[in-house]
Scaffold this motif. Structure first.
Motif, PDB file in Angstrom:
ATOM      1  N   ILE A 163      21.869  25.314 -31.173  1.00 56.68           N
ATOM      2  CA  ILE A 163      22.142  26.547 -31.906  1.00 56.68           C
ATOM      3  C   ILE A 163      22.468  26.288 -33.377  1.00 56.68           C
ATOM      4  O   ILE A 163      21.907  26.954 -34.260  1.00 56.68           O
ATOM      5  N   PRO A 164      23.359  25.341 -33.706  1.00 56.63           N
ATOM      6  CA  PRO A 164      23.651  25.086 -35.133  1.00 56.63           C
ATOM      7  C   PRO A 164      22.406  24.701 -35.931  1.00 56.63           C
ATOM      8  O   PRO A 164      22.222  25.152 -37.066  1.00 56.63           O
TER       9      PRO A 164
ATOM     10  N   ILE B 118      20.306  27.837 -36.506  1.00 58.66           N
ATOM     11  CA  ILE B 118      20.894  28.683 -37.546  1.00 58.66           C
ATOM     12  C   ILE B 118      20.614  28.095 -38.930  1.00 58.66           C
ATOM     13  O   ILE B 118      20.274  28.817 -39.872  1.00 58.66           O
ATOM     14  N   GLN B 119      20.733  26.783 -39.029  1.00 58.75           N
ATOM     15  CA  GLN B 119      20.469  26.115 -40.308  1.00 58.75           C
ATOM     16  C   GLN B 119      19.000  26.301 -40.712  1.00 58.75           C
ATOM     17  O   GLN B 119      18.692  26.579 -41.875  1.00 58.75           O
ATOM     18  N   GLU B 120      18.098  26.168 -39.755  1.00 63.39           N
ATOM     19  CA  GLU B 120      16.672  26.334 -40.028  1.00 63.39           C
ATOM     20  C   GLU B 120      16.363  27.750 -40.493  1.00 63.39           C
ATOM     21  O   GLU B 120      15.618  27.953 -41.457  1.00 63.39           O
ATOM     22  N   ILE B 121      16.945  28.737 -39.815  1.00 63.77           N
ATOM     23  CA  ILE B 121      16.726  30.136 -40.196  1.00 63.77           C
ATOM     24  C   ILE B 121      17.267  30.395 -41.601  1.00 63.77           C
ATOM     25  O   ILE B 121      16.631  31.091 -42.414  1.00 63.77           O
ATOM     26  N   ALA B 122      18.451  29.828 -41.900  1.00 61.84           N
ATOM     27  CA  ALA B 122      19.060  30.022 -43.215  1.00 61.84           C
ATOM     28  C   ALA B 122      18.189  29.440 -44.325  1.00 61.84           C
ATOM     29  O   ALA B 122      18.136  29.984 -45.438  1.00 61.84           O
TER      30      ALA B 122
END
Length: 207
Positions: free
Chosen positions: A3-4, A7-11
């Motif tokens: 998950i982290p 989230i980093q990839e999406i950001a």
């Protein structure tokens, strides 16, 4: 699932993706407006606000398949002096805008990398990753949209280059276009065609 990491990839991917889609659709509307069609302007689509262009399904597709799309800007060819020729210009506007943005992103990357030791790492690396992603995303959107399958821009270009009777027959594919694209994507045909073109373009831009 990490998950982290997700989230980093999406950001990292979300800002350049939204910018690429927005510029692409704005370019369609802007060129149509310059050629006499006020439809996009009247509907509030002649805008650089990403929220006016987002298609939730297109965003989801990008997150899952790394290929996405926005809501098409409405164009009414009846306003054009030469509808077939002008529709080609409108169709190529989005692709051209993405290629220009890819080149601009590449130049920005080249300017920023020498500053690596002068900027805080916490700011620098996410910024570089976004800019690098912008090159890839814009090249990807340009190449993808040139595929001559409705409703992609390449199909509008081809349709308006074909003789009228052939174009009429070709345009009957439009209701099936989305399913054809899905089939070509999941059989690996589209990725196989796109990867070398994207790699070649990225190589030219980033050096």
């Amino acid at each position: 699932m990490n998950i982290p990491k997700l989230i980093q990839e999406i950001a990292i991917l979300a800002p350049p993706f939204l910018l690429a889609l927005t510029v692409h659709e704005f370019a369609h509307g802007f060129i149509a407006y310059k050629l006499g069609d006020p439809t996009a302007q009247r509907l509030g689509r002649l805008s650089l606000n990403p929220l006016r262009h987002l298609d939730p399904l297109g965003v989801l597709a990008f997150l899952i398949m790394k290929i996405g799309w926005a809501k098409p800007v409405p164009v009414d060819a009846r306003y054009f002096k030469n509808p077939r020729r002008d529709m080609i210009w409108v169709s190529l506007a989005g692709v051209s805008a993405n290629l220009l943005l890819a080149v601009a992103s590449g130049l920005a990357a080249r300017l920023l990398i020498p500053l690596a030791n002068l900027l805080p790492m916490a700011l620098f690396w996410p910024l570089i990753q976004m800019i690098a992603a912008s090159v890839w995303i814009n090249v990807m959107l340009a190449v993808f949209n040139l595929i001559p399958i409705p409703p992609l821009d390449g199909s509008q270009v081809l349709s308006n280059l074909l003789p009228r009777e052939m174009a009429r027959i070709y345009n009957k594919l439009e209701p099936l276009g989305f399913f054809i694209l899905l089939a070509l994507f999941y059989t690996g045909i589209i990725p196989k065609i796109m990867r070398p073109l994207i790699s070649f373009a990225q190589g030219l831009i980033l050096g």
